[in-house]
Design a protein around this motif. Structure first.
Motif, PDB file in Angstrom:
ATOM      1  N   GLU A 156       0.827  -1.206   0.000  1.00 38.76           N
ATOM      2  CA  GLU A 156       0.000   0.000   0.000  1.00 38.76           C
ATOM      3  C   GLU A 156       0.857   1.251   0.000  1.00 38.76           C
ATOM      4  O   GLU A 156       0.553   2.229  -0.700  1.00 38.76           O
ATOM      5  CB  GLU A 156      -0.908  -0.002   1.227  1.00 38.76           C
ATOM      6  N   ALA A 157       1.937   1.238   0.762  1.00 32.06           N
ATOM      7  CA  ALA A 157       2.834   2.390   0.797  1.00 32.06           C
ATOM      8  C   ALA A 157       3.463   2.625  -0.574  1.00 32.06           C
ATOM      9  O   ALA A 157       3.552   3.763  -1.052  1.00 32.06           O
ATOM     10  CB  ALA A 157       3.912   2.178   1.849  1.00 32.06           C
ATOM     11  N   LEU A 158       3.901   1.548  -1.226  1.00 35.95           N
ATOM     12  CA  LEU A 158       4.515   1.682  -2.543  1.00 35.95           C
ATOM     13  C   LEU A 158       3.491   2.140  -3.584  1.00 35.95           C
ATOM     14  O   LEU A 158       3.821   2.879  -4.515  1.00 35.95           O
ATOM     15  CB  LEU A 158       5.143   0.352  -2.963  1.00 35.95           C
ATOM     16  N   ARG A 159       2.228   1.719  -3.420  1.00 39.81           N
ATOM     17  CA  ARG A 159       1.172   2.172  -4.336  1.00 39.81           C
ATOM     18  C   ARG A 159       0.967   3.676  -4.212  1.00 39.81           C
ATOM     19  O   ARG A 159       0.841   4.385  -5.215  1.00 39.81           O
ATOM     20  CB  ARG A 159      -0.130   1.428  -4.039  1.00 39.81           C
ATOM     21  N   LEU A 160       0.943   4.189  -2.970  1.00 43.07           N
ATOM     22  CA  LEU A 160       0.786   5.622  -2.766  1.00 43.07           C
ATOM     23  C   LEU A 160       1.975   6.384  -3.340  1.00 43.07           C
ATOM     24  O   LEU A 160       1.804   7.434  -3.976  1.00 43.07           O
ATOM     25  CB  LEU A 160       0.633   5.933  -1.279  1.00 43.07           C
ATOM     26  N   GLU A 161       3.172   5.845  -3.156  1.00 41.03           N
ATOM     27  CA  GLU A 161       4.351   6.497  -3.719  1.00 41.03           C
ATOM     28  C   GLU A 161       4.249   6.575  -5.242  1.00 41.03           C
ATOM     29  O   GLU A 161       4.519   7.620  -5.851  1.00 41.03           O
ATOM     30  CB  GLU A 161       5.608   5.727  -3.312  1.00 41.03           C
ATOM     31  N   ARG A 162       3.828   5.480  -5.878  1.00 44.41           N
ATOM     32  CA  ARG A 162       3.680   5.477  -7.343  1.00 44.41           C
ATOM     33  C   ARG A 162       2.606   6.467  -7.780  1.00 44.41           C
ATOM     34  O   ARG A 162       2.778   7.186  -8.771  1.00 44.41           O
ATOM     35  CB  ARG A 162       3.329   4.068  -7.833  1.00 44.41           C
ATOM     36  N   GLU A 163       1.500   6.500  -7.041  1.00 46.58           N
ATOM     37  CA  GLU A 163       0.420   7.420  -7.375  1.00 46.58           C
ATOM     38  C   GLU A 163       0.909   8.862  -7.358  1.00 46.58           C
ATOM     39  O   GLU A 163       0.601   9.652  -8.265  1.00 46.58           O
ATOM     40  CB  GLU A 163      -0.732   7.247  -6.387  1.00 46.58           C
ATOM     41  N   LEU A 164       1.691   9.196  -6.354  1.00 43.69           N
ATOM     42  CA  LEU A 164       2.231  10.550  -6.263  1.00 43.69           C
ATOM     43  C   LEU A 164       3.202  10.832  -7.403  1.00 43.69           C
ATOM     44  O   LEU A 164       3.128  11.886  -8.051  1.00 43.69           O
ATOM     45  CB  LEU A 164       2.925  10.738  -4.914  1.00 43.69           C
ATOM     46  N   ASP A 165       4.109   9.904  -7.654  1.00 42.36           N
ATOM     47  CA  ASP A 165       5.113  10.120  -8.694  1.00 42.36           C
ATOM     48  C   ASP A 165       4.476  10.261 -10.077  1.00 42.36           C
ATOM     49  O   ASP A 165       4.955  11.027 -10.922  1.00 42.36           O
ATOM     50  CB  ASP A 165       6.128   8.972  -8.705  1.00 42.36           C
ATOM     51  N   GLU A 166       3.374   9.531 -10.311  1.00 41.11           N
ATOM     52  CA  GLU A 166       2.707   9.613 -11.608  1.00 41.11           C
ATOM     53  C   GLU A 166       2.013  10.954 -11.819  1.00 41.11           C
ATOM     54  O   GLU A 166       1.699  11.327 -12.956  1.00 41.11           O
ATOM     55  CB  GLU A 166       1.697   8.469 -11.732  1.00 41.11           C
ATOM     56  N   LEU A 167       1.783  11.699 -10.727  1.00 42.67           N
ATOM     57  CA  LEU A 167       1.146  13.008 -10.830  1.00 42.67           C
ATOM     58  C   LEU A 167       2.148  14.150 -11.058  1.00 42.67           C
ATOM     59  O   LEU A 167       1.747  15.290 -11.262  1.00 42.67           O
ATOM     60  CB  LEU A 167       0.330  13.293  -9.555  1.00 42.67           C
ATOM     61  N   ILE A 168       3.440  13.836 -11.027  1.00 39.67           N
ATOM     62  CA  ILE A 168       4.460  14.852 -11.317  1.00 39.67           C
ATOM     63  C   ILE A 168       4.391  15.222 -12.797  1.00 39.67           C
ATOM     64  O   ILE A 168       4.318  14.353 -13.668  1.00 39.67           O
ATOM     65  CB  ILE A 168       5.870  14.331 -10.979  1.00 39.67           C
ATOM     66  N   LYS A 169       4.422  16.507 -13.094  1.00 42.72           N
ATOM     67  CA  LYS A 169       4.492  16.956 -14.490  1.00 42.72           C
ATOM     68  C   LYS A 169       5.968  17.134 -14.843  1.00 42.72           C
ATOM     69  O   LYS A 169       6.638  18.038 -14.331  1.00 42.72           O
ATOM     70  CB  LYS A 169       3.718  18.265 -14.663  1.00 42.72           C
ATOM     71  N   PRO A 170       6.502  16.270 -15.716  1.00 40.87           N
ATOM     72  CA  PRO A 170       7.951  16.286 -15.977  1.00 40.87           C
ATOM     73  C   PRO A 170       8.493  17.617 -16.451  1.00 40.87           C
ATOM     74  O   PRO A 170       9.622  17.982 -16.123  1.00 40.87           O
ATOM     75  CB  PRO A 170       8.122  15.197 -17.053  1.00 40.87           C
ATOM     76  N   GLU A 171       7.690  18.382 -17.229  1.00 38.03           N
ATOM     77  CA  GLU A 171       8.228  19.636 -17.755  1.00 38.03           C
ATOM     78  C   GLU A 171       8.525  20.641 -16.645  1.00 38.03           C
ATOM     79  O   GLU A 171       9.510  21.385 -16.720  1.00 38.03           O
ATOM     80  CB  GLU A 171       7.266  20.250 -18.779  1.00 38.03           C
ATOM     81  N   TYR A 172       7.702  20.659 -15.607  1.00 36.26           N
ATOM     82  CA  TYR A 172       7.973  21.539 -14.473  1.00 36.26           C
ATOM     83  C   TYR A 172       9.213  21.062 -13.704  1.00 36.26           C
ATOM     84  O   TYR A 172      10.095  21.846 -13.349  1.00 36.26           O
ATOM     85  CB  TYR A 172       6.780  21.567 -13.517  1.00 36.26           C
ATOM     86  N   ALA A 173       9.233  19.763 -13.427  1.00 33.75           N
ATOM     87  CA  ALA A 173      10.313  19.214 -12.606  1.00 33.75           C
ATOM     88  C   ALA A 173      11.661  19.333 -13.319  1.00 33.75           C
ATOM     89  O   ALA A 173      12.686  19.622 -12.697  1.00 33.75           O
ATOM     90  CB  ALA A 173      10.021  17.756 -12.271  1.00 33.75           C
ATOM     91  N   ARG A 174      11.656  19.134 -14.638  1.00 40.65           N
ATOM     92  CA  ARG A 174      12.914  19.246 -15.381  1.00 40.65           C
ATOM     93  C   ARG A 174      13.418  20.690 -15.371  1.00 40.65           C
ATOM     94  O   ARG A 174      14.631  20.930 -15.239  1.00 40.65           O
ATOM     95  CB  ARG A 174      12.734  18.752 -16.815  1.00 40.65           C
ATOM     96  N   ALA A 175      12.514  21.630 -15.495  1.00 40.60           N
ATOM     97  CA  ALA A 175      12.931  23.035 -15.459  1.00 40.60           C
ATOM     98  C   ALA A 175      13.555  23.379 -14.109  1.00 40.60           C
ATOM     99  O   ALA A 175      14.558  24.098 -14.042  1.00 40.60           O
ATOM    100  CB  ALA A 175      11.730  23.941 -15.746  1.00 40.60           C
ATOM    101  N   GLN A 176      12.973  22.879 -13.028  1.00 42.14           N
ATOM    102  CA  GLN A 176      13.527  23.146 -11.704  1.00 42.14           C
ATOM    103  C   GLN A 176      14.889  22.473 -11.530  1.00 42.14           C
ATOM    104  O   GLN A 176      15.813  23.061 -10.977  1.00 42.14           O
ATOM    105  CB  GLN A 176      12.561  22.644 -10.626  1.00 42.14           C
ATOM    106  N   LEU A 177      15.019  21.238 -12.010  1.00 44.57           N
ATOM    107  CA  LEU A 177      16.300  20.531 -11.921  1.00 44.57           C
ATOM    108  C   LEU A 177      17.366  21.270 -12.728  1.00 44.57           C
ATOM    109  O   LEU A 177      18.506  21.431 -12.260  1.00 44.57           O
ATOM    110  CB  LEU A 177      16.135  19.104 -12.425  1.00 44.57           C
TER     111      LEU A 177
END
Length: 443
Positions: free
Chosen positions: A277-298
């Motif tokens: 269940e913990a890993l499912r929640l982690e995946r759910e959160l990670d799938e909601l990341i918008k890569p274009e925003y995160a890449r710009a910040q990185l």
């Protein structure tokens, strides 16, 4: 000796996509009742303190996650009225403030809260903040830390400019205070000239608790001289042990008792009834990341262009060395080392950073989270932890209601508060303060 636990609170949680969950309030970042409830949850768990980060610049692309934050010392005063024991820590920059104002502000929070205030001392990195203060660019890294050291010296003198017994309140004689016990500090230094005294009587703790969060060489030097707690980001047990031993050695080398410095690595727990269940929640959160925003910040952190970071390739080989970075040096090095050590693609690295921006993430059952905390504590890697829930308020409630009882049963954490001040919680003494020449002569 027991663990020290601080809750690092950030709007809807530390995971950058937490605000997109159905349970989340997307405007929690300016909702005082949200923060009061979080503080009450932390206090229910007998945690040492709560902490709010801050910066004198707008964080993030506002499209990416809840942005804009309440001024944290104002927020702490509102929380103080809704709680009785939990320590209250806020970030304030030594780069874009003056010592007199901040010394007064934190002394005031200490009075308002009955001795529960802490100041996370930072030197603000980045040219964006500089441009809010009539500067074209940020001061150099070493210059920021030199200013911070003098800033702290001045603040401590100001907190001690009133003797503890300066207030007489003698109604019969008509004398409220003893002028001889309130003295100017007459500080003249490289960065500041401050006459004093402070216009606030000495506060319940004498000095608010001093916290520091930089892990660069300059940051560790400042922490060894002044800090009483350190928040740090460490990815592996070996790295955490090395940092812990190094900082304790530095503290002893400047004549301080290393036990007077509490080191709290950050951990982002994602907790489930089962590991799956913990890993499912982690995946759910990670799938909601918008890569274009995160890449710009990185890209901004790494001082490269977004197009230089293809999502499904490793980081470029020709990144700047840490010595070339004038911003957050230690976080830069941590991110690059993590990516190189685990041979992560940019997409994978974004996922790893999405939960805690470089802090250790851990998904599992309450028992597994407690085991992870105890392992580092027993191995000499930490005096406690900076708990950074991925989702708020549910992640903090899960930690308080399910992990804390396990730590208590193991004898690792308090079952009740034994004192009333933040210094009491951290097992730290109250600074003695100044005495008058007459008192010194008669001592």
């Amino acid at each position: 000796m027991t663990l020290h636990l601080n809750a690092f609170l950030m709007s809807t949680g530390h995971h950058e996509a937490s605000w997109r969950l159905a349970e989340s309030n997307p405007v929690a970042n300016t909702d005082i009742e949200h923060y009061r409830e979080l503080a009450r949850i932390a206090e229910r768990g007998k945690l040492d303190s709560i902490f709010f980060a801050d910066s004198p610049v707008l964080w993030n692309d506002v499209g990416r996650r809840p942005s804009g934050s309440l001024e944290p010392t104002v927020l702490l005063t509102a929380i103080a009225a809704a709680t009785t024991h939990i320590g209250l820590i806020a970030t304030a920059s030594t780069t874009y403030n003056d010592p007199y104002n901040l010394a007064r502000r934190f002394a005031s929070v200490d009075h308002v809260s009955g001795g529960r205030a802490g100041w996370n001392v930072v030197t603000t990195a980045g040219p964006e903040a500089a441009k809010n203060f009539n500067l074209a660019d940020q001061p150099a890294h070493a210059e920021r830390y030199d200013r911070a050291a003098e800033f702290l010296d001045v603040a401590r003198k100001l907190w001690d400019s009133w003797a503890d017994n300066a207030t007489l309140a003698d109604k019969a004689e008509g004398v409220w205070g003893d002028n001889a016990k309130v003295q100017p500090i007459d500080h003249v230094g490289r960065h500041f000239q401050v006459r004093g005294p402070l216009n606030v009587p000495r506060s319940p703790q004498g000095h608010p608790l001093i916290v520091q969060a930089g892990s660069s060489e300059d940051g560790k030097g400042l922490a060894a001289r002044y800090a009483e707690a350190v928040f740090t980001a460490q990815q592996t047990l070996a790295d955490a042990q090395e940092f812990y031993a190094d900082l304790k050695r530095r503290t002893a080398a400047v004549g301080r008792d290393p036990a007077g410095l509490k080191i709290l690595p950050g951990i982002v727990p994602v907790i489930g009834v089962t590991e799956a269940e913990a890993l499912r929640l982690e995946r759910e959160l990670d799938e909601l990341i918008k890569p274009e925003y995160a890449r710009a910040q990185l890209a901004k952190t790494l001082r490269v262009k977004p197009e230089d970071l293809p999502l499904d390739r490793p980081l470029p080989a020709d990144l700047p060395d840490e010595d070339e970075i004038e911003g957050a040096k230690s976080r830069y090095t941590l991110i690059v080392t993590l990516a190189r050590r685990e041979n992560l693609t940019v997409r994978q690295l974004i996922g790893r950073l999405g939960g805690g921006r470089g802090h250790r993430t851990f998904s599992g059952t309450p028992e597994q989270v407690a085991d992870a905390i105890q392992e580092w504590y027993d191995a000499g890697a930490a005096d406690g932890f900076n708990i950074m829930p991925a989702v708020l308020p549910s992640g903090l409630s899960a930690f308080v209601d399910h992990v804390v009882p396990i730590l208590q049963r193991r004898g690792l954490f308090r079952t009740s508060y034994e004192g009333t001040t933040l210094r009491d919680h951290y097992g730290l003494p109250r600074p003695a303060g100044r005495t008058t020449a007459l008192e010194e002569a008669s001592a």
